[in-house]
Structure formats: C-alpha cells, structure tokens
Design an enzyme around this catalytic site. Structure first.
Site, short mmCIF file in Angstrom:
data_model
loop_
_atom_site.label_atom_id
_atom_site.label_comp_id
_atom_site.label_asym_id
_atom_site.label_seq_id
_atom_site.Cartn_x
_atom_site.Cartn_y
_atom_site.Cartn_z
CG LEU A 1 -1.87 -1.18 1.37
CD1 LEU A 1 -2.77 -0.97 2.57
CD2 LEU A 1 -2.71 -1.35 0.11
N GLY B 1 2.90 -5.21 7.75
CA GLY B 1 2.06 -4.11 8.18
C GLY B 1 1.06 -3.70 7.12
CG ASP B 2 2.09 -1.01 4.21
OD1 ASP B 2 2.25 0.13 3.76
OD2 ASP B 2 3.04 -1.82 4.35
CD GLU B 3 5.65 -5.76 2.84
OE1 GLU B 3 6.57 -5.04 2.44
OE2 GLU B 3 5.83 -6.88 3.34
#
Length: 561
Positions: free
Chosen positions: A444, A485-487
């Site tokens: 993201l 985390g945002d993967e």
C-alpha cells in the site's frame, strides 16, 4: 428383636447399594479428574507451540527488516562515503522502521573499517527517537555482533545471546534484556563493507506476549543452559549476569533432557519446592534459531496451577458426592422391597462406569425407571454429558488456537505460514498437472500518513477494508494473505497467462484505490502490485516470492516517477 430374612436381605442390599453408589461416584470423579488433567496438559502444550510460532514469526519479520536495510542502496553508499545526504536518507529509513517496530531499541550501520565505527545510528530514548551523530558515534569492532557478522555470507543473519545490555550510551536499551540481530552489507564484489544491527527489547516483547495469556498462566524463557531469561519472579532472571545461576532444571527437574538436547518438548507436574503448596502443570519446548548464533536454542514454557485445572473436576466431584449421598439415604427404606429388582440396575450402572472412558461409546442407562436407581442413572448421565461437553469445549478451544496461529488477527486473512503451505501445495499440483498459477505482491502506498495523522485505529480500518476488497475481487479457489504491516500477497490458481494475472492486478489496484471512511474522514491509498508467474518466473516458493517482490518494487518506483 429378631430380623427376618427380608429385613436382613434388605439391609444387606442397602449396604451394598451404598457401597456401589460410593464406588461409582468415586470412579466417575477419578476418571473425570484424570481426563481434565490430561486435556489441560495437551491444551497447555498446544498454547506453548502457538506462542512459539508467534515468536518465530516475529523473529522472521525482524530478519526480513534487516535484510531489506542491508540491500538498500543508501546503506552501501553510506559505507562508501557517498556523503551526508545518503546517511540522512538511511537515517530516515531507520526512523521509519523504528516507528513501526516499538520493540527496537536501536538500529545502527557500522563500518567494517575504522575499528567498527558507527556511521548511522538511531536510538530509542523513552518516547523519543534520537539520531546519534558526530563524536557520540562509537567504535564497535570489538563486539561479536560486528566481527562475527562480517564473516557471514550475503543475506545470513547473526543473533547474539540474550543478555542485559551494558553498552555505554545506549539510552533506553541500557540495563534492559536485549538481543542483537545483524546482517553484513556486501559490495558488488561480495566484500563485507559493514553491518546493519538492530537491538531488540526482549523484556518488552515477552511482557506483551504475557498480556495475551490467561491471568493464571505463567511464562518462562531460558537460554540453552537453562538460565532464566523470563520468569514470573524478575529477581530470578539473568542470574548469570549477577554472579549466580538460577536454572529451569532445578525448578522443574523433568526439563533436564530438554536442556541437554535429548528431547524437544516436555510436559510435567511440579509438586516440590516453591510448588509444594501449589502444584503446577507446565509445558516446555525447545526453539532452535535458524540463524548464526551462540545461542543454539532457547526453551519456552507455560505453567498453570493444578488447582485451576481441577476446579471443574472439584465441582463435578461435589455434585457426584451429593448424588451418592442422596441415593444412599433414599435407598435404605425401599431396599427390602426392591431387593430382587435392584441387582440388575446396579449391574447396568457398573457397566456404564466401566465403559465411561471408551471413546465414542455411550452405555445404555436405565433412565426410564422412576425409583432411586433411575435417579442415579439420570444423574450419572448428566455427569457423563457434562464431562463430554467440557471435553468438546476444550477441543474447540484447541481448534481456535490453531486458527489464530495460521491467520492474521486484524484482517482474518491467512498469515505467511499458512500462505506458504498453500503455495507449496500449488507448486506440487502445478508440476503434476502442468498447470500455471501466479503470485501477486501488494504494497500500500500513502498508508503511513493515515497512521500518523489519524491514528492506528484508522489505519486498522483501512487494512480491514483493503482485505475485504481483495476478497471481493479474487475467486474462492484463490488465497489472499497479509504478511506485513501494509503488505498483502495473493495466490491465483489456474491462470492462463500473464494477461490474466495483470487483469486481476489492475482490478485490485482500482478497488483498493477507492476512498475509505476512517476516523471520521475520507482517506485514499493506492497499491503497487508485483506479479510472478509459475513456471516462467520460478519453480519454487522462494524464487517466485523474490520475483514478485522485485516486480512490486519496480511498480512502486514507476508510480513515483
């Protein structure tokens, strides 16, 4: 006064009935007690294994972070004297990693020359992040995490012993239990030009894990020699740094084979020493770090007071005792009349008790009788149903723990361990059936400002929303997982070519790019998607993952251009 044969037989039958009822209740209580203890031991061992998996996943995430930093172009440039701009860029990257990983005390870049001089260093000091510069930078070439790491090949990781940090000027890490992870930084010729080192907060990490445990469950961690690193009594930890030894094999003698390397797991009961007044059930397993380290293994354990396990058995024992006493008193006045009829039902109850522990077998009870024997049969049936219901609840708890070990708690998506298993299955199937599949790596963009400006609660809403949109796009036969985390990463089965995967990637990027409602505001993120196709881009999980990861970073760079 002479008693007739009927009275004597009735009295005899009453005595026999009381004895039979008492034995039945005691046997039922003993069986239920032993079943609960055995189930509790199994649950405790399962919980220990789940906790160990969480520790392994946290370590693997830390290792990946180090490898990312070691491969970053600014890292090698800073070691080769490219100027303050590259050092500033690396310091900003260090800050980002420390902001997203509260367990890091320090991240440092240390040169191989100049006696191991620190080039870039970021320390945690309370709630602040400090960049150390100028004359405050120190020489660290005499520490094992420097000279041992410089001997490693590219990508290999060094882990220090877990000990009390006594390095001068280490701010929040000073005097705290810590472990250092380090990775060599290689130049184009394969020469180690320096190391990237993280200093991780062991005490804080295990305190966080302990918060997720039930209140009466205690957490233990030792080094390979059995010295306590984590203990419910902090005064017993790190005795080797204080001139004394406090060993797990002294407190739990059955763990000696585990310490000596003859066993991988131990479940034991402690009834001596400090546990003489409060017997305890404990489960211990050995963890072997898959990195270069002096600490060939650590031992993780959970313990629970035996009384907490037996509370349900004690409640059942009280009910059983009341039932037995009631039946004994009620059976005396009718023993003479029912002398002949009482033999068969007691035998039925005895058979039911003998078959009580048979898995899946439910003996027939004389529940239709309206006398004391029927009451005993119904009470015993309720007791049997209660125990089996509790065993079923224990089984459901174990399944829940296994689910938590394989899924991300925030989004409910599979985690990396479960995703890797499914990719391995997909590889085997594709080889056998000459089929294709694709891996999509999603990262993201513009997500960090949401956490920074609106808080982590808003960021969690966005992550759950992204997970939901991904599931809306992909098929039921595909698998989506959150690996960081945002993967996110997606396994697309049975694709015909790269165009199919690219079409799905475009749909995903479009769906994720739609606005979210978070923290009372409308926010937007975008997604960079990398694609790897089997077998064109690799025939194993590692190669495909690396290709998809590189493709994702290329997509991210193109989006920035």
């Amino acid at each position: 006064m002479n008693f007739g044969i009927a009275a004597k037989l009735g009295l005899l039958l009453a005595v026999v009935g009381m004895l039979a009822a008492g034995i039945t209740g005691f046997y039922a209580y003993t069986v239920s007690r032993n079943l609960l203890i055995d189930s509790a031991k199994g649950e405790l061992l399962t919980a220990t294994q789940v906790l160990a998996r969480r520790i392994v996943l946290a370590r693997e995430e830390g290792v990946r972070n180090l490898q990312i930093l070691a491969r970053h172009p600014a890292t090698l440039a800073a070691l080769q004297g490219a100027g303050h701009a590259r050092e500033d860029e690396l310091a900003a990257l260090f800050r980002l990693f420390m902001e997203t990983n509260p367990a890091y005390f320090q991240i440092r870049l240390i040169a191989a020359d100049d006696d191991g001089m620190e080039r870039v260093r970021l320390d945690r000091d309370g709630g602040r992040l400090l960049r150390i510069t100028g004359e405050e930078l120190q020489e660290k070439g005499h520490y094992p995490y420097v000279f041992d790491t410089l001997k490693l090949a590219a990508g290999q990781v060094y882990m220090s012993r877990i000990s009390i940090n006594d390095e001068r000027g280490s701010h929040a890490a000073l005097g705290q239990p810590a472990v250092q992870y380090a990775v060599p930084v290689m130049d184009a010729h394969g020469v180690a030009r320096g190391v990237v080192v993280t200093n991780a907060d062991v005490g804080g990490f295990f305190a966080l894990l302990a918060k997720d445990l039930p209140q009466d469950v205690q957490l233990f961690l030792t080094n390979r020699r059995g010295d306590y690193l984590v203990h419910p009594d902090p005064a017993l930890t790190f005795g080797f740094d204080k001139g004394r030894r406090t060993l797990v094999q002294d407190e739990f003698p059955d763990t000696r084979p585990l310490v000596e390397g003859y066993s991988a797991q131990v479940v034991t009961e402690a009834r001596d020493g400090r546990y003489a007044s409060r017997p305890t059930v404990a489960a211990f397993i050995a963890l072997r770090p898959e990195v270069t380290t002096e600490e060939s293994r650590v031992i993780l354990g959970l313990a629970q007071p035996l009384q907490a396990v037996l509370e349900q058995a004690d409640a059942l024992g009280s009910v059983t005792l009341q039932i037995v006493l009631g039946l004994c008193l009620a059976g005396i006045p009718v023993a003479a009349v029912l002398a002949g009829a009482i033999t068969r039902p007691i035998n039925d109850l005895s058979v039911a008790v003998e078959r009580f522990s048979d898995d899946g077998h439910k003996a027939k009870l004389p529940l239709e009788r309206q006398d004391e024997i029927g009451l005993l049969a119904r009470s015993f049936g309720r007791l049997r149903n209660q125990i089996r219901q509790q065993l079923a609840e224990l089984h459901e708890s174990r399944l829940e723990l296994e689910h938590l070990a394989q899924h991300d708690t925030l989004t409910g998506l599979p985690n990396r361990a479960l995703f890797d298993d499914r990719v391995n299955v997909a590889v085997a199937t594709a080889r056998r059936e000459d089929a294709r599949f694709a891996l999509l790596f999603i990262d993201l963009d513009r997500f960090k400002p949401i956490n920074d400006n609106l808080g982590h609660a808003a960021g969690d809403l966005v992550l759950r929303g992204v997970a939901g949109r991904i599931l809306d796009i992909i098929r039921e036969s595909d698998t989506a997982a959150r690996i960081g985390g945002d993967e996110f990463v997606i396994l697309l089965r049975n694709v015909h070519g790269r165009e199919d995967a690219a079409s799905v990637a475009q749909k995903l990027a479009h769906a994720i790019g739609q606005p979210f409602e978070a923290g009372g505001r409308t926010v937007s993120v975008s997604a960079s998607v990398g694609i790897a196709l089997y077998p064109e881009d690799g025939t194993d999980v590692t190669t495909l993952s690396k290709h998809a990861d590189r493709a994702m970073y290329r997509a991210k760079e193109q989006a920035r251009a």
